[in-house]
Enzyme design. Structure first.
Site, PDB file in Angstrom:
ATOM      1  N   TRP A   1       0.814  -1.213   0.000  1.00  0.00           N
ATOM      2  CA  TRP A   1       0.000   0.000   0.000  1.00  0.00           C
ATOM      3  C   TRP A   1       0.856   1.274   0.000  1.00  0.00           C
ATOM      4  O   TRP A   1       0.326   2.353  -0.209  1.00  0.00           O
ATOM      5  CB  TRP A   1      -0.912   0.010   1.241  1.00  0.00           C
ATOM      6  CG  TRP A   1      -0.148  -0.302   2.508  1.00  0.00           C
ATOM      7  CD1 TRP A   1      -0.055  -1.535   3.107  1.00  0.00           C
ATOM      8  CD2 TRP A   1       0.676   0.578   3.263  1.00  0.00           C
ATOM      9  NE1 TRP A   1       0.776  -1.457   4.195  1.00  0.00           N
ATOM     10  CE2 TRP A   1       1.243  -0.162   4.318  1.00  0.00           C
ATOM     11  CE3 TRP A   1       1.006   1.935   3.166  1.00  0.00           C
ATOM     12  CZ2 TRP A   1       2.109   0.380   5.257  1.00  0.00           C
ATOM     13  CZ3 TRP A   1       1.866   2.486   4.096  1.00  0.00           C
ATOM     14  CH2 TRP A   1       2.415   1.714   5.130  1.00  0.00           C
ATOM     15  N   ASN A   2       2.149   1.169   0.284  1.00  0.00           N
ATOM     16  CA  ASN A   2       2.890   2.421   0.506  1.00  0.00           C
ATOM     17  C   ASN A   2       3.223   3.150  -0.797  1.00  0.00           C
ATOM     18  O   ASN A   2       3.352   4.373  -0.799  1.00  0.00           O
ATOM     19  CB  ASN A   2       4.125   2.204   1.388  1.00  0.00           C
ATOM     20  CG  ASN A   2       5.173   1.333   0.776  1.00  0.00           C
ATOM     21  OD1 ASN A   2       4.890   0.573  -0.157  1.00  0.00           O
ATOM     22  ND2 ASN A   2       6.386   1.414   1.265  1.00  0.00           N
TER      23      ASN A   2
ATOM     24  N   PRO B   1      -3.260  -6.226  -5.404  1.00  0.00           N
ATOM     25  CA  PRO B   1      -2.794  -5.058  -4.655  1.00  0.00           C
ATOM     26  C   PRO B   1      -3.149  -5.202  -3.179  1.00  0.00           C
ATOM     27  O   PRO B   1      -3.905  -6.096  -2.804  1.00  0.00           O
ATOM     28  CB  PRO B   1      -3.591  -3.917  -5.290  1.00  0.00           C
ATOM     29  CG  PRO B   1      -4.876  -4.560  -5.696  1.00  0.00           C
ATOM     30  CD  PRO B   1      -4.569  -5.997  -6.043  1.00  0.00           C
TER      31      PRO B   1
ATOM     32  N   GLY C   1       6.914  -6.111  -0.556  1.00  0.00           N
ATOM     33  CA  GLY C   1       6.237  -6.085   0.735  1.00  0.00           C
ATOM     34  C   GLY C   1       7.212  -6.448   1.837  1.00  0.00           C
ATOM     35  O   GLY C   1       8.431  -6.304   1.684  1.00  0.00           O
ATOM     36  N   SER C   2       6.667  -6.962   2.910  1.00  0.00           N
ATOM     37  CA  SER C   2       7.505  -7.245   4.080  1.00  0.00           C
ATOM     38  C   SER C   2       8.355  -8.499   3.856  1.00  0.00           C
ATOM     39  O   SER C   2       7.991  -9.387   3.080  1.00  0.00           O
ATOM     40  CB  SER C   2       6.616  -7.436   5.299  1.00  0.00           C
ATOM     41  OG  SER C   2       5.770  -8.547   5.079  1.00  0.00           O
TER      42      SER C   2
ATOM     43  N   GLU D   1      11.077  -7.715  -3.438  1.00  0.00           N
ATOM     44  CA  GLU D   1      11.528  -6.390  -2.979  1.00  0.00           C
ATOM     45  C   GLU D   1      10.974  -6.247  -1.573  1.00  0.00           C
ATOM     46  O   GLU D   1       9.776  -6.030  -1.397  1.00  0.00           O
ATOM     47  CB  GLU D   1      10.976  -5.283  -3.894  1.00  0.00           C
ATOM     48  CG  GLU D   1      11.422  -5.357  -5.343  1.00  0.00           C
ATOM     49  CD  GLU D   1      12.897  -5.028  -5.521  1.00  0.00           C
ATOM     50  OE1 GLU D   1      13.527  -4.508  -4.584  1.00  0.00           O
ATOM     51  OE2 GLU D   1      13.434  -5.318  -6.614  1.00  0.00           O
ATOM     52  N   LEU D   2      11.852  -6.378  -0.576  1.00  0.00           N
ATOM     53  CA  LEU D   2      11.361  -6.550   0.801  1.00  0.00           C
ATOM     54  C   LEU D   2      11.727  -5.384   1.708  1.00  0.00           C
ATOM     55  O   LEU D   2      12.066  -4.305   1.252  1.00  0.00           O
ATOM     56  CB  LEU D   2      11.901  -7.884   1.337  1.00  0.00           C
ATOM     57  CG  LEU D   2      11.605  -9.090   0.430  1.00  0.00           C
ATOM     58  CD1 LEU D   2      12.230 -10.356   0.968  1.00  0.00           C
ATOM     59  CD2 LEU D   2      10.112  -9.282   0.223  1.00  0.00           C
TER      60      LEU D   2
ATOM     61  N   GLU E   1      12.357  -1.587  10.982  1.00  0.00           N
ATOM     62  CA  GLU E   1      11.665  -0.573  10.182  1.00  0.00           C
ATOM     63  C   GLU E   1      10.617   0.070  11.069  1.00  0.00           C
ATOM     64  O   GLU E   1       9.775  -0.624  11.620  1.00  0.00           O
ATOM     65  CB  GLU E   1      10.891  -1.283   9.061  1.00  0.00           C
ATOM     66  CG  GLU E   1      11.617  -1.456   7.792  1.00  0.00           C
ATOM     67  CD  GLU E   1      10.687  -2.002   6.704  1.00  0.00           C
ATOM     68  OE1 GLU E   1       9.855  -2.890   6.973  1.00  0.00           O
ATOM     69  OE2 GLU E   1      10.828  -1.545   5.571  1.00  0.00           O
TER      70      GLU E   1
HETATM   71  P1  NAP Z   1       2.986  -6.867   3.541  1.00  0.00           P
HETATM   72  O1  NAP Z   1       2.149  -7.029   4.743  1.00  0.00           O
HETATM   73  O2  NAP Z   1       4.047  -7.871   3.291  1.00  0.00           O
HETATM   74  O3  NAP Z   1       1.969  -6.804   2.319  1.00  0.00           O
HETATM   75  C1  NAP Z   1       2.408  -6.678   0.995  1.00  0.00           C
HETATM   76  C2  NAP Z   1       1.396  -7.329   0.086  1.00  0.00           C
HETATM   77  O4  NAP Z   1       1.323  -8.720   0.417  1.00  0.00           O
HETATM   78  C3  NAP Z   1      -0.022  -6.786   0.265  1.00  0.00           C
HETATM   79  O5  NAP Z   1      -0.697  -6.848  -0.972  1.00  0.00           O
HETATM   80  C4  NAP Z   1      -0.643  -7.779   1.224  1.00  0.00           C
HETATM   81  O6  NAP Z   1      -2.035  -7.834   1.128  1.00  0.00           O
HETATM   82  C5  NAP Z   1      -0.011  -9.060   0.718  1.00  0.00           C
HETATM   83  N1  NAP Z   1      -0.009 -10.151   1.686  1.00  0.00           N
HETATM   84  C6  NAP Z   1      -0.026 -10.088   3.029  1.00  0.00           C
HETATM   85  N2  NAP Z   1      -0.013 -11.342   3.544  1.00  0.00           N
HETATM   86  C7  NAP Z   1      -0.002 -12.192   2.493  1.00  0.00           C
HETATM   87  C8  NAP Z   1      -0.007 -13.615   2.374  1.00  0.00           C
HETATM   88  N3  NAP Z   1      -0.024 -14.423   3.440  1.00  0.00           N
HETATM   89  N4  NAP Z   1       0.009 -14.146   1.133  1.00  0.00           N
HETATM   90  C9  NAP Z   1       0.019 -13.349   0.039  1.00  0.00           C
HETATM   91  N5  NAP Z   1       0.017 -12.003   0.095  1.00  0.00           N
HETATM   92  C10 NAP Z   1       0.012 -11.435   1.310  1.00  0.00           C
HETATM   93  O7  NAP Z   1       3.693  -5.458   3.495  1.00  0.00           O
HETATM   94  P2  NAP Z   1       3.024  -4.045   3.658  1.00  0.00           P
HETATM   95  O8  NAP Z   1       2.791  -3.815   5.087  1.00  0.00           O
HETATM   96  O9  NAP Z   1       1.878  -3.904   2.732  1.00  0.00           O
HETATM   97  O10 NAP Z   1       4.173  -3.091   3.077  1.00  0.00           O
HETATM   98  C11 NAP Z   1       5.208  -2.648   3.865  1.00  0.00           C
HETATM   99  C12 NAP Z   1       6.441  -3.501   3.648  1.00  0.00           C
HETATM  100  O11 NAP Z   1       6.781  -3.490   2.276  1.00  0.00           O
HETATM  101  C13 NAP Z   1       7.632  -2.922   4.365  1.00  0.00           C
HETATM  102  O12 NAP Z   1       8.357  -3.952   4.959  1.00  0.00           O
HETATM  103  C14 NAP Z   1       8.421  -2.264   3.245  1.00  0.00           C
HETATM  104  O13 NAP Z   1       9.788  -2.122   3.509  1.00  0.00           O
HETATM  105  C15 NAP Z   1       8.153  -3.185   2.128  1.00  0.00           C
HETATM  106  N6  NAP Z   1       8.398  -2.514   0.852  1.00  0.00           N
HETATM  107  C16 NAP Z   1       9.508  -2.850   0.149  1.00  0.00           C
HETATM  108  C17 NAP Z   1       9.791  -2.200  -1.041  1.00  0.00           C
HETATM  109  C18 NAP Z   1      11.010  -2.556  -1.849  1.00  0.00           C
HETATM  110  O14 NAP Z   1      11.055  -2.150  -3.012  1.00  0.00           O
HETATM  111  N7  NAP Z   1      11.970  -3.280  -1.309  1.00  0.00           N
HETATM  112  C19 NAP Z   1       8.930  -1.205  -1.509  1.00  0.00           C
HETATM  113  C20 NAP Z   1       7.806  -0.888  -0.773  1.00  0.00           C
HETATM  114  C21 NAP Z   1       7.551  -1.560   0.414  1.00  0.00           C
HETATM  115  P3  NAP Z   1      -2.972  -7.007   2.129  1.00  0.00           P
HETATM  116  O15 NAP Z   1      -2.358  -5.646   2.277  1.00  0.00           O
HETATM  117  O16 NAP Z   1      -4.281  -6.980   1.438  1.00  0.00           O
HETATM  118  O17 NAP Z   1      -2.976  -7.746   3.409  1.00  0.00           O
END
Ligand code: NAP
Length: 529
Positions: free
Chosen positions: A199-200, A224, A276-277, A298-299, A433
């Site tokens: 979402w960020n 998304p 994502g995370s 990309e974590l 983070e």
């Molecule tokens: P997240 O909780 O890992 O979620 C990312 C995506 O994965 C969302 O679409 C989420 O869906 C989905 N998701 C969650 N649990 C899942 C599962 N069990 N199976 C499949 N998909 C699943 O991360 P976030 O909180 O949205 O984003 C923040 C993180 O992203 C931070 O750690 C940040 O550093 C990282 N990030 C990294 C980069 C990079 O380029 N390295 C860029 C941006 C962000 P829902 O949201 O619908 O639950």
């Protein structure tokens, strides 16, 4: 004088909110106009939240299905209610994508020039509708409209870059092992791609996946974040308008676990692109193992920001605010741990505090806002817990430190931009983070000490340092164990350069001449004559 404003290093959480000195410092924050949130307006009636919800829901036959709310994180108001889809819809989308890869978007039928043309049309539509797209982005993510506008432009740049890359997918001719044998190395699309995005950066994290996938000749199913699906739907709508087949670019919103399990488990999906995370990245990697999918990750990050004693302090302070507080600190490359040389520490902290007093919290659609809300209540709880833990363990709260309500109708998830000094390396605000507007300062004395602390993390995404020494520019750049290093700069992203992490911050890279390779596979064709 400045140091006299500091709070007691041993102050506890409740005391923190009662302390008069704290209030003095915190109330120095400006907030936006105090007027109710501005009413969003859209030039293109197809890009309103309502129209996009209808567009999305027409993709699947799911009458009577449960809905989920998309909310404005600044006000808490519902912007849209979407069908909560899951494994069944993900499977339908994968089947359609597989079919499109075999038919309408078959790489044997669609030339590189045709892929280029479609991507350029999509880019043009994004630019033409940029204002509406930025408004949507601000509404569902909360970031200031200026940041949203930059993100939309960056997304269009990605599409433009990969449009060009579509025409540069070349192979090789090599000598074979035998005398009369030559080998052609062809690069071919991997097939159906499952893209899961956070979402960020709800807009640009999608364009940097769909762009190269379509350029390479793949088809894509995007999932998304549930927090910010509207930007993704808008992008899909514009992609269809640009002429991509409906099965070529699809979106499934809803139950993350179920959709993720379907995308990773399906043998028709040949690649997963995830941002994502780290925790979810590991899970998707494990789930993808059963069908040996290609995977790009990309974590998370834990970016160090080092200020050496020979740095230009004004420049470094401005850059740190830009990096550490961008998107209210919710950026994977945000500076989390700030290492400041002992000789310049106090002067640097003072400059930061002066600049932070000029920041304005508010609704992102209010043009005077410099910083918006956090995405949700959990994010707010996490940041507050990090700050409280740090202050209770001896950190000094210099600026901010509390939840905020910057005006009428803004009962969302606001946290004051916060500056902590005397932060220890084992505190959560330094080691993890924050994903919030927190700058954590720690003193150091030698280059070796700074490097050791900077590298002491499982993450390796981005790192920054400020110095005027040519020697340090090299030694520190080479010593940092990170995928992107900014020397006297925090702008470490762009379409021309690789973006990707080391260690547990990721696998593979996006953008640059390497980005499209993630969506191609090589085939050696042996010609014997
Ligand atoms: P997240 O909780 O890992 O979620 C990312 C995506 O994965 C969302 O679409 C989420 O869906 C989905 N998701 C969650 N649990 C899942 C599962 N069990 N199976 C499949 N998909 C699943 O991360 P976030 O909180 O949205 O984003 C923040 C993180 O992203 C931070 O750690 C940040 O550093 C990282 N990030 C990294 C980069 C990079 O380029 N390295 C860029 C941006 C962000 P829902 O949201 O619908 O639950």
């Amino acid at each position: 004088m400045f140091l006299r404003l500091l709070l007691s290093p041993t102050i506890g959480r409740s005391a923190l909110h009662r302390c008069p000195a704290a209030r003095t410092t915190m109330s120095s924050f400006a907030t936006s106009s105090n007027a109710p949130p501005p009413t969003p307006s859209f030039a293109n009636s197809r890009l309103t939240p309502q129209a996009l919800s209808e567009y999305y829901e027409a993709q699947f036959d799911s009458k009577g299905i449960e809905k989920f709310s998309v909310r404005d994180p600044a006000s808490g108001a519902e912007i849209a209610a979407l069908d909560l889809h899951g494994a069944a819809e993900a499977k339908i989308a994968v089947d359609r994508a597989h079919d499109a890869f075999r038919n309408e978007w078959n790489p044997n039928r669609v030339t590189a020039q045709a892929r280029y043309d479609a991507l350029v049309r999509w880019e043009r539509l994004i630019r033409e509708n940029a204002r509406d797209l930025a408004t949507l982005l601000t509404l569902e993510n909360g970031k200031p409209i200026s940041e949203a506008t930059i993100e939309v432009a960056g997304g269009a740049d990605s599409v433009a870059w990969f449009a060009e890359e579509a025409r540069r997918i070349d192979g090789d001719v090599m000598q074979g092992a035998k005398r009369r044998q030559r080998v052609m190395v062809l690069k071919q699309p991997v097939g159906v791609v499952g893209a899961i995005t956070p979402w960020n950066f709800p807009f640009s994290m999608i364009t940097r996946k769909i762009g190269p996938a379509l350029a390479a000749g793949c088809t894509v199913v995007v999932k998304p974040s549930e927090e910010t699906p509207l930007s993704a739907i808008a992008l899909t709508y514009l992609a269809h308008e640009a002429g991509f087949p409906k099965g070529g670019v699809q979106i499934v919103c809803g139950d993350a676990k179920a959709i993720g399990a379907e995308l990773t488990g399906s043998s028709k999906v040949r690649k997963i692109g995830f941002t994502g995370s780290t925790a979810v990245g590991k899970l998707l990697m494990a789930q993808s193992a059963s069908s040996i999918k290609r995977i790009s990750l990309e974590l998370g990050g834990n970016a160090p920001f080092i200020v050496f004693e020979d740095a230009d302090l004004d420049r470094a302070a401005l850059a740190l605010l830009g990096s550490g507080l961008r998107n209210a600190g919710q950026t994977c490359i945000c500076a989390d741990k700030v290492l400041v040389h002992d000789d310049v520490h106090d002067a640097f902290a003072e400059k930061l505090a002066e600049k932070m007093a000029r920041l304005r919290l508010g609704h992102g659609l209010d043009k005077s806002t410099t910083h918006g809300p956090l995405i949700n209540a959990a994010a707010l709880d996490k940041v507050e817990a990090h700050v409280t833990e740090a202050v209770e363990a001896g950190a000094t709260l210099v600026v901010g430190g509390s939840r905020a309500n910057p005006g009428e109708g803004l009962e969302g998830h606001f946290f004051q931009p916060t500056l902590l000094t005397d932060v220890k390396v084992d505190m959560s605000c330094f080691r993890e983070e924050n994903f919030g507007p927190v700058l954590s300062l720690h003193r150091f004395k030698t280059d070796e000490e700074a490097l050791e602390i900077a590298n002491d993390t499982e993450y390796g995404l981005a790192a920054y340092f400020y110095t005027s020494s040519m020697r340090r520019s090299w030694t520190i750049s080479e010593g940092l164990e990170y995928g992107m290093v900014g020397c006297n700069d925090v702008a470490v992203t762009g379409v021309t350069t690789p973006f990707g992490g080391w260690k547990q911050s990721g696998l593979g890279c996006e953008h640059s001449k390497y980005g499209i390779e993630e969506f191609l596979q090589k085939k050696a064709v042996f010609l014997t004559f």
